[in-house]
Design a protein around this motif. Structure first.
Motif, PDB file in Angstrom:
ATOM      1  N   UNK A 485      17.912  23.240  46.382  1.00  0.00           N
ATOM      2  CA  UNK A 485      16.607  22.667  46.742  1.00  0.00           C
ATOM      3  C   UNK A 485      15.666  23.762  47.217  1.00  0.00           C
ATOM      4  N   UNK A 486      16.204  24.713  47.979  1.00  0.00           N
ATOM      5  CA  UNK A 486      15.386  25.838  48.441  1.00  0.00           C
ATOM      6  C   UNK A 486      14.894  26.662  47.263  1.00  0.00           C
ATOM      7  N   UNK A 487      15.778  26.930  46.319  1.00  0.00           N
ATOM      8  CA  UNK A 487      15.381  27.725  45.150  1.00  0.00           C
ATOM      9  C   UNK A 487      14.271  27.025  44.372  1.00  0.00           C
ATOM     10  N   UNK A 488      14.380  25.711  44.221  1.00  0.00           N
ATOM     11  CA  UNK A 488      13.333  24.960  43.523  1.00  0.00           C
ATOM     12  C   UNK A 488      12.007  25.045  44.274  1.00  0.00           C
ATOM     13  N   UNK A 490      11.062  27.487  46.316  1.00  0.00           N
ATOM     14  CA  UNK A 490      10.555  28.855  46.186  1.00  0.00           C
ATOM     15  C   UNK A 490       9.906  29.050  44.813  1.00  0.00           C
ATOM     16  N   UNK A 491      10.559  28.546  43.775  1.00  0.00           N
ATOM     17  CA  UNK A 491      10.017  28.689  42.418  1.00  0.00           C
ATOM     18  C   UNK A 491       8.705  27.935  42.259  1.00  0.00           C
ATOM     19  N   UNK A 492       8.591  26.778  42.941  1.00  0.00           N
ATOM     20  CA  UNK A 492       7.347  26.003  42.874  1.00  0.00           C
ATOM     21  C   UNK A 492       6.187  26.757  43.516  1.00  0.00           C
ATOM     22  N   UNK A 493       6.517  27.715  44.390  1.00  0.00           N
ATOM     23  CA  UNK A 493       5.478  28.536  45.033  1.00  0.00           C
ATOM     24  C   UNK A 493       5.219  29.818  44.252  1.00  0.00           C
ATOM     25  N   UNK A 494       5.889  29.953  43.105  1.00  0.00           N
ATOM     26  CA  UNK A 494       5.627  31.094  42.242  1.00  0.00           C
ATOM     27  C   UNK A 494       6.499  32.301  42.507  1.00  0.00           C
ATOM     28  N   UNK A 666       5.993  13.722  47.708  1.00  0.00           N
ATOM     29  CA  UNK A 666       6.926  14.279  46.726  1.00  0.00           C
ATOM     30  C   UNK A 666       7.951  15.102  47.506  1.00  0.00           C
ATOM     31  N   UNK A 667       9.081  14.471  47.795  1.00  0.00           N
ATOM     32  CA  UNK A 667      10.069  15.081  48.693  1.00  0.00           C
ATOM     33  C   UNK A 667      10.610  16.392  48.134  1.00  0.00           C
ATOM     34  N   UNK A 668      10.898  16.433  46.847  1.00  0.00           N
ATOM     35  CA  UNK A 668      11.509  17.610  46.239  1.00  0.00           C
ATOM     36  C   UNK A 668      10.659  18.860  46.442  1.00  0.00           C
ATOM     37  N   UNK A 669       9.351  18.703  46.372  1.00  0.00           N
ATOM     38  CA  UNK A 669       8.443  19.844  46.509  1.00  0.00           C
ATOM     39  C   UNK A 669       7.829  19.935  47.892  1.00  0.00           C
ATOM     40  N   UNK A 670       8.109  18.955  48.769  1.00  0.00           N
ATOM     41  CA  UNK A 670       7.527  18.894  50.114  1.00  0.00           C
ATOM     42  C   UNK A 670       6.003  18.972  50.051  1.00  0.00           C
TER      43      UNK A 670
END
Length: 710
Positions: A485-488, A490-494, A666-670
């Motif tokens: 979940x952390x990796x996702x 971090x990736x969503x933040x580029x 959107x819980x996954x992306x906070x």
């Protein structure tokens, strides 16, 4: 004899092929005479009451696993539902409000699994039995209703008022904060417990009463009992000549303490020299508290019960009485003090300890220095301070250089440094908060931190290889799902984050933080990263410290304020004195798990109490600032709103209901996404807010968004 039978019963039920048997059938296996059957049946009933096994309505006996049950602690929420944290798993079990069977926050319960966990959904269950009540005494607000009274508990997770018969008012008046003892627990979810007032703290709103309420609510005790006081009175105020016999004498060495401006107990001192071979000699000298706190004495039992000192804004609740903590155990300047010393020779090229010695010692600190003073010398070459401490300048220079080497080595191996900003609450002469200012970790703070870390690691590794019973400070690897979940996130933040097939290394997390220049983004990712990690704790097994990237770690350097440090000092001294034997090994093997668990539990209580006191003062500080505008960043996002943290550490809630648009969580992306506008709010985002409400009683602060926040 029954103890052996009890162990055999448990072992039988742990066999994979075991099927629940009737009590009579078990008796045929384990007892030979008719006279022993009754005692055997009583033992089974006692094991059932303790939650070690379960006996169903057909009198069949089995393990908890045989009946799809777990034992754990019920953790309530502010809503009606709760969770059970089990003994053998980190996965909580969801408990609906109608399935708690009268359980309250902190109770030890048996829970039957009704739906196993699947995907990201938690297992669900129902409480079958309450084994132990977690709270016998509670703090709350008393209301007098003439013929009876009731107490509204401060802990909002305790969701029932407590009924108080008039005969048990004990002098309490309306709106008094009180300590209430439960006398009758309800047998269902729709009834109230009954109790009696055992202590009146004072009227609601009084600052001292409010702080005392927080202290008592966390089960913390300030005063010491008469047996402890009597023992302490017999301890001398100075070190006697005969107590120095057999110790290494460092009294002529240049040794000094560096602590905060307000510190009164000094349990660590240092000395740093540069040797002729180019290596550094670092001496870490720790107060020998165990010389005065004799094992299993009243003082020792009280120290274990507390397990830690608690540092509140305006006072300290010490683990040890002040005569010890501020007196004979404190490494005060220009007086002889008994200590345990770890003398390390450190190679400058890579910061490796090439030689070390662990000895009982006596020291005489040459100065009581503050972090501010030493930092001003090392950072700014403050001329007045350099003149005042001219005899120490060479040592300061070597200490600063060595600390940089050690810090570089630690980060090279992958240690994580979140370095979140901290805040200090300043009070006026009336004890009211007048300012909240950033507390900066300066050069000397980090220097002492490196030296203590090195001593802790050196001690831990030494006793690990000796295979001695010991208390380690461990920080387990994070849960793989949380890391994904952390990796996702971090990736969503580029940004990218390395992970192995089954694990993540601490250096991988630090690499992510090192890539980020933007302050808000770094703090957002750091916050989620910290929430993804497990809590550090104490354990008798050496399992490494993930956050420090250390294979061996313990707490050795603060025995005045932490019981684990005091505990291992005894083991270290017995080893040095050559009196550690099989009997002592068996003794420590039998107690260290309980010592570790007690220390971990009390540490969490202390952290919670310190946070609650901070939140109280922050609410008081903000109370007269309604309508004022502030700039902060979003520190947390939930389904009901977002928390905004100001630069001084004060945090408040923006409720979704206060926003003009409807927002989806959107819980996954906070993140929160506006249904009409498409506007997005995310962690770390800078926002401008207005203070609209402060509830000091609940320690809650409410903001509303301004400057295009809807």
């Amino acid at each position: 004899m029954l103890e052996n039978i009890k162990e055999n019963v448990i072992n039988l039920m742990m066999e994979p092929a075991y099927k629940p048997m009737k009590k009579d059938e078990l008796a045929q296996v384990f007892v030979e005479t008719k006279e022993d059957r009754q005692a055997f049946f009583q033992m089974l009933d006692e094991m059932k009451e303790a939650g070690d096994l379960f006996i169903n309505s057909r009198n069949k006996v089995g393990s908890l696993e045989n009946f799809d049950m777990k034992r754990g602690i019920y953790r309530a929420t502010k809503s009606r539902f709760g969770f059970v944290v089990t003994d053998d798993s980190e996965d909580d079990i969801f408990i609906d409000g109608d399935s708690r069977k009268g359980a309250f926050n902190g109770d030890q319960v048996l829970v039957k699994i009704t739906r196993p966990a699947y995907g990201k959904n938690k297992a669900e269950g129902v409480v079958v039995k309450i084994l132990n009540r977690g709270n016998q005494e509670l703090v709350g607000l008393f209301h007098d209703s003439k013929s009876f009274g009731f107490v509204i508990v401060d802990d909002k997770k305790f969701d029932r008022d407590i009924f108080i018969p008039r005969t048990y008012f004990s002098g309490a008046k309306n709106n008094d904060k009180v300590v209430c003892r439960i006398t009758v627990w309800p047998d269902g979810d729709d009834k109230k417990p009954e109790g009696k007032i055992v202590e009146v703290l004072g009227q609601k709103g009084d600052r001292y009463v409010e702080i005392d309420s927080i202290v008592r609510a966390h089960g913390l005790v300030e005063g010491f009992n008469p047996k402890v006081i009597n023992q302490v009175e017999n301890i001398p105020d100075c070190v006697l000549d005969e107590e120095m016999v057999g110790r290494t004498d460092f009294r002529d060495d240049l040794i000094y303490t560096i602590d905060g401006d307000d510190s009164k107990d000094f349990d660590d001192a240092i000395g740093v020299d540069l040797l002729d071979n180019g290596n550094y000699k670092l001496g870490v000298h720790i107060a020998d508290v165990s010389h005065y706190v004799i094992e299993n004495s009243p003082l020792d039992r009280e120290a274990l019960k507390r397990a830690t000192s608690v540092y509140l804004v305006e006072k300290v609740i010490p683990m040890l009485p002040k005569k010890l903590s501020n007196g004979i155990c404190s490494l005060n300047p220009m007086v002889d003090r008994l200590s345990l010393s770890c003398i390390m020779e450190v190679e400058p090229k890579n910061g490796k300890v090439v030689k070390y010695d662990i000895v009982k010692s006596v020291i005489r600190s040459k100065a009581r220095l503050t972090y501010h003073e030493v930092s001003e010398i090392l950072e700014n070459n403050d001329s007045d301070l350099m003149e005042k401490y001219s005899d120490f300048l060479t040592s300061f220079k070597h200490a600063g250089d060595l600390a940089q080497i050690l810090r570089k080595r630690r980060f090279k191996r992958g240690a994580i440094d979140f370095d979140f900003p901290e805040a200090k609450i300043e009070l006026d002469e009336r004890g009211m908060p007048v300012d909240i200012v950033p507390y900066e970790r300066r050069t000397s703070n980090k220097m002492i931190e490196e030296f203590m870390l090195l001593a802790n690691e050196t001690i831990a590794e030494h006793y690990y290889w000796l295979k001695f019973p010991f208390v380690y400070r461990i920080h387990e690897e994070p849960d793989p799902e949380k890391i994904m979940s952390l990796r996702n996130f971090v990736q969503a933040r580029g940004y990218s984050m390395r992970t192995g097939r089954s694990e993540v290394r601490p250096g991988d997390l630090q690499d992510v933080l090192n890539k980020i220049d933007d302050k808000e983004t770094k703090q957002a990712i750091g916050t989620i990263m910290l929430r993804s990690l497990k809590q550090a704790k104490y354990a008798p097994s050496c399992e490494g410290h993930f956050g420090l990237a250390a294979k061996y770690y313990c707490h050795f350097t603060s025995p005045i304020r932490r019981y684990p440090d005091l505990q291992i000092h005894r083991i270290i001294k017995e080893n040095i004195d050559g009196c550690f034997n099989d009997k002592r090994r068996a003794h420590y093997d039998s107690i260290l798990e309980a010592v570790s668990n007690q220390s971990s539990t009390q540490e969490r209580k202390a952290v919670d109490a310190e946070r609650d006191v901070d939140d109280y003062y922050k609410a008081v500080y903000m109370e007269d600032k309604l309508g004022e505008k502030f700039v902060g960043h979003i520190s947390s996002i939930t389904s009901f709103g977002m928390f905004v943290e100001l630069d001084n550490g004060i945090e408040g809630l923006i409720r979704l209901s206060s926003l003009e648009d409807m927002y989806d969580y959107v819980e996954k992306a906070s993140v929160l996404v506006g249904q009409r506008t498409g506007k997005t709010f995310m962690l770390g985002q800078k926002v401008e807010v207005e203070l609209v409400n402060v509830n000091v009683d609940a320690r809650e602060i409410d903001f509303e968004m301004i400057e295009g926040g809807n």
